[in-house]
Structure formats: structure tokens, C-alpha cells
Design a protein around this motif. Sequence first.
Motif, PDB file in Angstrom:
ATOM      1  N   GLY A 107      94.278 105.168  76.369  1.00 56.67           N
ATOM      2  CA  GLY A 107      94.085 104.857  75.055  1.00 56.67           C
ATOM      3  C   GLY A 107      93.906 103.451  74.928  1.00 56.67           C
ATOM      4  O   GLY A 107      93.652 102.848  75.797  1.00 56.67           O
ATOM      5  N   GLY A 108      94.307 103.071  73.790  1.00 58.05           N
ATOM      6  CA  GLY A 108      94.252 101.570  73.337  1.00 58.05           C
ATOM      7  C   GLY A 108      95.199 101.002  73.681  1.00 58.05           C
ATOM      8  O   GLY A 108      96.197 101.322  74.459  1.00 58.05           O
ATOM      9  N   GLY A 109      95.684  99.537  73.278  1.00 63.41           N
ATOM     10  CA  GLY A 109      96.434  98.922  73.616  1.00 63.41           C
ATOM     11  C   GLY A 109      97.728  99.519  73.314  1.00 63.41           C
ATOM     12  O   GLY A 109      98.989  99.156  73.901  1.00 63.41           O
ATOM     13  N   VAL A 110      98.076 100.099  72.342  1.00 62.74           N
ATOM     14  CA  VAL A 110      99.354 100.664  72.143  1.00 62.74           C
ATOM     15  C   VAL A 110      99.759 101.811  73.007  1.00 62.74           C
ATOM     16  O   VAL A 110     100.881 101.808  73.348  1.00 62.74           O
ATOM     17  CB  VAL A 110      99.437 101.477  70.493  1.00 62.74           C
ATOM     18  N   VAL A 111      98.725 102.627  73.358  1.00 66.43           N
ATOM     19  CA  VAL A 111      99.294 103.662  74.445  1.00 66.43           C
ATOM     20  C   VAL A 111      99.364 103.005  75.818  1.00 66.43           C
ATOM     21  O   VAL A 111     100.564 103.216  76.397  1.00 66.43           O
ATOM     22  CB  VAL A 111      97.960 104.561  74.487  1.00 66.43           C
ATOM     23  N   GLY A 112      98.543 102.002  76.006  1.00 66.03           N
ATOM     24  CA  GLY A 112      98.821 101.209  77.339  1.00 66.03           C
ATOM     25  C   GLY A 112     100.086 100.545  77.311  1.00 66.03           C
ATOM     26  O   GLY A 112     100.756 100.754  78.350  1.00 66.03           O
ATOM     27  N   ASP A 113     100.533  99.712  76.145  1.00 63.03           N
ATOM     28  CA  ASP A 113     101.763  99.108  76.488  1.00 63.03           C
ATOM     29  C   ASP A 113     102.984 100.114  76.180  1.00 63.03           C
ATOM     30  O   ASP A 113     104.193  99.803  77.018  1.00 63.03           O
ATOM     31  CB  ASP A 113     101.941  98.416  74.911  1.00 63.03           C
ATOM     32  N   LEU A 114     103.102 101.180  75.648  1.00 60.98           N
ATOM     33  CA  LEU A 114     104.035 102.174  75.606  1.00 60.98           C
ATOM     34  C   LEU A 114     104.235 103.076  76.813  1.00 60.98           C
ATOM     35  O   LEU A 114     105.146 102.986  77.399  1.00 60.98           O
ATOM     36  CB  LEU A 114     103.681 103.061  74.406  1.00 60.98           C
ATOM     37  N   ALA A 115     103.056 103.473  77.258  1.00 63.28           N
ATOM     38  CA  ALA A 115     103.086 104.504  78.446  1.00 63.28           C
ATOM     39  C   ALA A 115     103.330 103.574  79.705  1.00 63.28           C
ATOM     40  O   ALA A 115     104.228 103.862  80.655  1.00 63.28           O
ATOM     41  CB  ALA A 115     101.663 104.970  78.715  1.00 63.28           C
ATOM     42  N   GLY A 116     102.827 102.131  79.813  1.00 61.28           N
ATOM     43  CA  GLY A 116     103.303 101.372  80.872  1.00 61.28           C
ATOM     44  C   GLY A 116     104.640 101.218  80.937  1.00 61.28           C
ATOM     45  O   GLY A 116     105.445 101.094  81.993  1.00 61.28           O
ATOM     46  N   PHE A 117     105.385 100.826  79.692  1.00 60.80           N
ATOM     47  CA  PHE A 117     106.847 100.788  79.659  1.00 60.80           C
ATOM     48  C   PHE A 117     107.519 101.893  80.017  1.00 60.80           C
ATOM     49  O   PHE A 117     108.740 102.004  80.881  1.00 60.80           O
ATOM     50  CB  PHE A 117     107.241 100.250  78.188  1.00 60.80           C
ATOM     51  N   ALA A 118     107.263 102.964  79.545  1.00 58.29           N
ATOM     52  CA  ALA A 118     107.744 104.134  80.027  1.00 58.29           C
ATOM     53  C   ALA A 118     107.797 104.221  81.657  1.00 58.29           C
ATOM     54  O   ALA A 118     108.521 104.759  82.368  1.00 58.29           O
ATOM     55  CB  ALA A 118     107.085 105.347  79.361  1.00 58.29           C
TER      56      ALA A 118
END
Length: 369
Positions: A107-118
Motif C-alpha cells: 500500500g501507501g505510506g500508512v500501510v508501509g509504516d504500520l506493517a513495517g512497525f508490526a
Amino acid sequence: MTNSNIVHIDLGDRAYDINVAHDAIDTLGAKLKTMFPGARYGIVTDENVQREQLPRLKKALEAEGLNYAVVTIPAGESSKCNAMLNQVVEALLAERLERTDIIIAFGGGVVGDLAGFAASIIRRGMDFVQVPTSLLAQVDSSVGGKTGINSPHGKNLIGAFHQPRYVAADLAALGTLSERQFRAGYAEMAKYGLIDDAKFFYWLEENWREVFEGGPARAEAIAHSCRAKARFVAADEKEHGARALLNLGHTFGHAFEAVTGYSDRLLHGEAIAIGMVLAHRYSTKIGIANGQDAVRVTNHFKSVGLPTELSDIPGELASTEELMHHIAQDKKVSRGALTFILTNGVGEAFIEKNVDPTSISAFLEEQRN
């Protein structure tokens, strides 16, 4: 600028490649099968990307016999929060993903930041792959390992540095973006020229229409932006020095995002566009930059349809006092002193520590009028 579509991030034994290509999603299954034999995949995406792009990714994985599960979150910046992080973590654990399996941030930046942190915290750390589908994510947030969520106290204040193993930047995915989303991503692209590459900024002034239309200039500009980001990340992975230059406009911009509730009222790239204009104007105000450059940056952003003024932010703007409260929470604050990325002109940004809060407050008050 070269036409190479593979950009290498040189981080020693954690090095990885960015594949900038029209078929980056379609060829991903074969790539993953080679990189991670026997792995299962946990795909984290949002509702919009699930509808527009997920069938392509599923087809690519299924063609190689790869097993996957999908976790979908609501689209938008408001999903970068503790509650959604917990939901994603629990959903991935419920799929019995093991530590050697792979999370795909799709996805975009939100998904990348959230999934990466998870990925950084599940089972004390899992590998993940970035598949950015927005321009902003392709040229900025998917590269470099910054992951995290927002806090009521400020943008990206909770997170970790966790590098992906691979980035697949699919140019065809950009075709489903709204014009507003594309413009917002363009702001982060232009940022690389404003930091230390005036030649690139001038090139964008001449070629931005082709970048927007999807011609060869688009692929060239995205790959060039990724190489610029790669250079900063390789030199200063944890942002102790030069990598902070990538925050040009962000101290102002993050405050604007905070007071607008991290909502569609003001997209990240729109906030950063205003922030970069203000960084140039403030630099002019204190006598370190030529005012003509501030006008040049303002005019270029206006020409592509980006906001450049505080008055361009929809709705009633928060008080200067509230903006200063959020600026004081910026991640670059050190022992209470403000740090800003200022500039001597286009392509001449630098890190300025111990910036006077009173001066910034007075400047913001001027910009309101």
C-alpha cells in the motif's frame, strides 16, 4: 539521470534492492520464492489497495504456489495508531505466521509504516517486504527502514528503524491514484532537488507534466528519487546526522498534520509542500537565502497544484500557540532546543540546531496573514 530500474541500498549484510518497474508486482512471486524458500506471507493492505491492486499480487503469489493471508485496514492516516497496530499484530499472529515467514506491506505510506512497525515487533522481529503503491511511498517512505505510528503528541513518535528485505515499486500501480494523491507524492520527490540537487529540481520544473502524465520522465524521476534516498540512508541509517536533511519542511508540516487530525483534510505531502515553502521563506527572513528562491519554490508548487500557504489548509487553522506545541514535540528536538532544516537556496539545505522558538512563532504569525 540513468534509466536503471534497480536501486541498491548499501547497508552491508542488511543491503537490499528497490525494483522500479511497470511489472514489479507481477514478477514479485518469482522473486520472493527465490529469496525466501518455503516462507508463508502475511499481506497487510488497506481497503482501497485491496480493491484496486490485490488481485495482481494474489495472482503473482499463486503462480508460484506461495501461501499467504491478508489483513486489511481502513485507508487513511488515522490508521497509523496504537489501536490499529494492535489489530494488525493480533491478526498476523492468529494466522500462525512464524518468525521465518515474511510480512508484505502492500500500500501507501500508512500501510508501509504500520506493517513495517508490526514486523519489527512480532516475535521480536520478522522480515518484511515493501510493495509501495503510492508515489509518496515509492520515492520516500518505503525506503530506509523508518516504521511507526502517530501519537496524539505528534507524527511518527512511536516506531523503530527496521529495514525491509526488498522493495517492489510498481509503476503501473500509480495509475489508480487520484490526482490529489499523486500531487502529494510529488512534493516528496521535489524535496530531493531542494535538499542538495538543484539540477534535479530544475529538471522537474521542465518535466513535471510528463511525470504526472506517466511518460518516461515518471520512471526516471522515481528511480532518481530512490537513489537520492539510498544515498542518505547508506550514509546515516539511524538519522544521527545528514539523513535529517530529508526532513526539509517536515517540522512545520508535521505540526500542520497534527492540528488537522491526521485526516484527509490535509495529506502528508500537502503539509510538507507548505512546510518546504515556509522553510525557504524563514531562511530568507533571517538573511541566509535569496528571496527569489523562495518565490521559485512557491511558484513551482502552485503550478503543480500543491498548497503553499497556511490559508490553503481547509477549515479553521489552529492557533500559533498550538502549532508551536506540536513543533516542540518534533523528533529532532534535542534537550528542548528546536532543530530545523533551513536552506541557503535551492539545493543548499542544512541542519540548523538551537533555532529560537520565539522567532519561529513570530514567523508563523506573519504567515497567517
